[in-house]
Design an enzyme around this catalytic site. Sequence first.
Site, PDB file in Angstrom:
ATOM      1  N   CYS A  56       0.840  -1.198   0.000  1.00  0.00           N
ATOM      2  CA  CYS A  56       0.000   0.000   0.000  1.00  0.00           C
ATOM      3  C   CYS A  56       0.875   1.249   0.000  1.00  0.00           C
ATOM      4  O   CYS A  56       1.831   1.338   0.782  1.00  0.00           O
ATOM      5  CB  CYS A  56      -0.906  -0.006   1.229  1.00  0.00           C
ATOM      6  SG  CYS A  56      -2.057   1.391   1.285  1.00  0.00           S
ATOM      7  N   HIS A 102      -8.587  -3.559  -3.401  1.00  0.00           N
ATOM      8  CA  HIS A 102      -7.772  -2.762  -2.481  1.00  0.00           C
ATOM      9  C   HIS A 102      -8.256  -1.309  -2.443  1.00  0.00           C
ATOM     10  O   HIS A 102      -8.433  -0.731  -1.359  1.00  0.00           O
ATOM     11  CB  HIS A 102      -6.315  -2.841  -2.953  1.00  0.00           C
ATOM     12  CG  HIS A 102      -5.321  -2.105  -2.121  1.00  0.00           C
ATOM     13  ND1 HIS A 102      -4.366  -2.744  -1.367  1.00  0.00           N
ATOM     14  CD2 HIS A 102      -5.107  -0.772  -1.941  1.00  0.00           C
ATOM     15  CE1 HIS A 102      -3.608  -1.843  -0.754  1.00  0.00           C
ATOM     16  NE2 HIS A 102      -4.035  -0.637  -1.089  1.00  0.00           N
ATOM     17  N   GLU A 103      -8.481  -0.731  -3.625  1.00  0.00           N
ATOM     18  CA  GLU A 103      -8.879   0.680  -3.684  1.00  0.00           C
ATOM     19  C   GLU A 103     -10.317   0.878  -3.215  1.00  0.00           C
ATOM     20  O   GLU A 103     -10.627   1.884  -2.553  1.00  0.00           O
ATOM     21  CB  GLU A 103      -8.667   1.240  -5.093  1.00  0.00           C
ATOM     22  CG  GLU A 103      -7.247   1.162  -5.611  1.00  0.00           C
ATOM     23  CD  GLU A 103      -6.209   1.780  -4.689  1.00  0.00           C
ATOM     24  OE1 GLU A 103      -6.559   2.670  -3.881  1.00  0.00           O
ATOM     25  OE2 GLU A 103      -5.038   1.370  -4.759  1.00  0.00           O
ATOM     26  N   HIS A 150     -10.307   1.145   0.441  1.00  0.00           N
ATOM     27  CA  HIS A 150      -9.925   2.468   0.943  1.00  0.00           C
ATOM     28  C   HIS A 150     -11.135   3.396   1.062  1.00  0.00           C
ATOM     29  O   HIS A 150     -11.234   4.178   2.012  1.00  0.00           O
ATOM     30  CB  HIS A 150      -8.871   3.115   0.044  1.00  0.00           C
ATOM     31  CG  HIS A 150      -7.467   2.710   0.333  1.00  0.00           C
ATOM     32  ND1 HIS A 150      -6.934   2.726   1.594  1.00  0.00           N
ATOM     33  CD2 HIS A 150      -6.459   2.294  -0.499  1.00  0.00           C
ATOM     34  CE1 HIS A 150      -5.661   2.339   1.549  1.00  0.00           C
ATOM     35  NE2 HIS A 150      -5.347   2.064   0.292  1.00  0.00           N
TER      36      HIS A 150
END
Length: 200
Positions: A119, A161-162, A165
């Site tokens: 990250c 992953h994004e 976030h």
Amino acid sequence: MFSGNEELESPAVAPHGPLPGGGRVRPMTRWGTPIMHRPQQPVTVFDDSLRKLAADMVATMYAAEGVGLAACQIGEDVAMFVFDCPDESDQRVVGVVCNPTLVLPEGRERRLDDSLEGCLSYPGAFVACARPDFAVVEGQGLDGEPVRFEGDGLLAKCLQHETDHTRGTVFGDRVSAKAMKKLRKQHDAAAEEYPPDWPT
């Protein structure tokens, strides 16, 4: 998301148009900062300021040699991410997604990819993180139009992953305490390479 040293030299596929350019590189917001650990505000206004933010995100992602970046990673409370990431066949795909929702395989179609993950907001550290090996993200583009991206390989991992976030989840939340200890050790060892204003 860190690229893991992937080469991004092949032509990119941009199903919903190219990434915005002309942005400025901004310092990376790190894990532990409150904005990184809470859900981001939905995008409701699609205007020039949103496009400018996306351009800054793109510039910062490239400066940090990443393949994806969420708005919270430059300190903005906005549910949006940008990406330029290869899939399993090394085909680059680029895009911007506001208000993302994930669709993941279930049942017999669900297979996990436990490759390394890193990250940009916790730089210099990589550990295995198991995620489905195929992902679909749906949301809105910079003009509010519907967008949809799908992919396998690193692209599948990046989309998940994004999207995490935008929900206040970092990938360290998804690994074991033992893996997190390893991640922390790598991160601390590399700290001098990533000063507080990195990657500006």
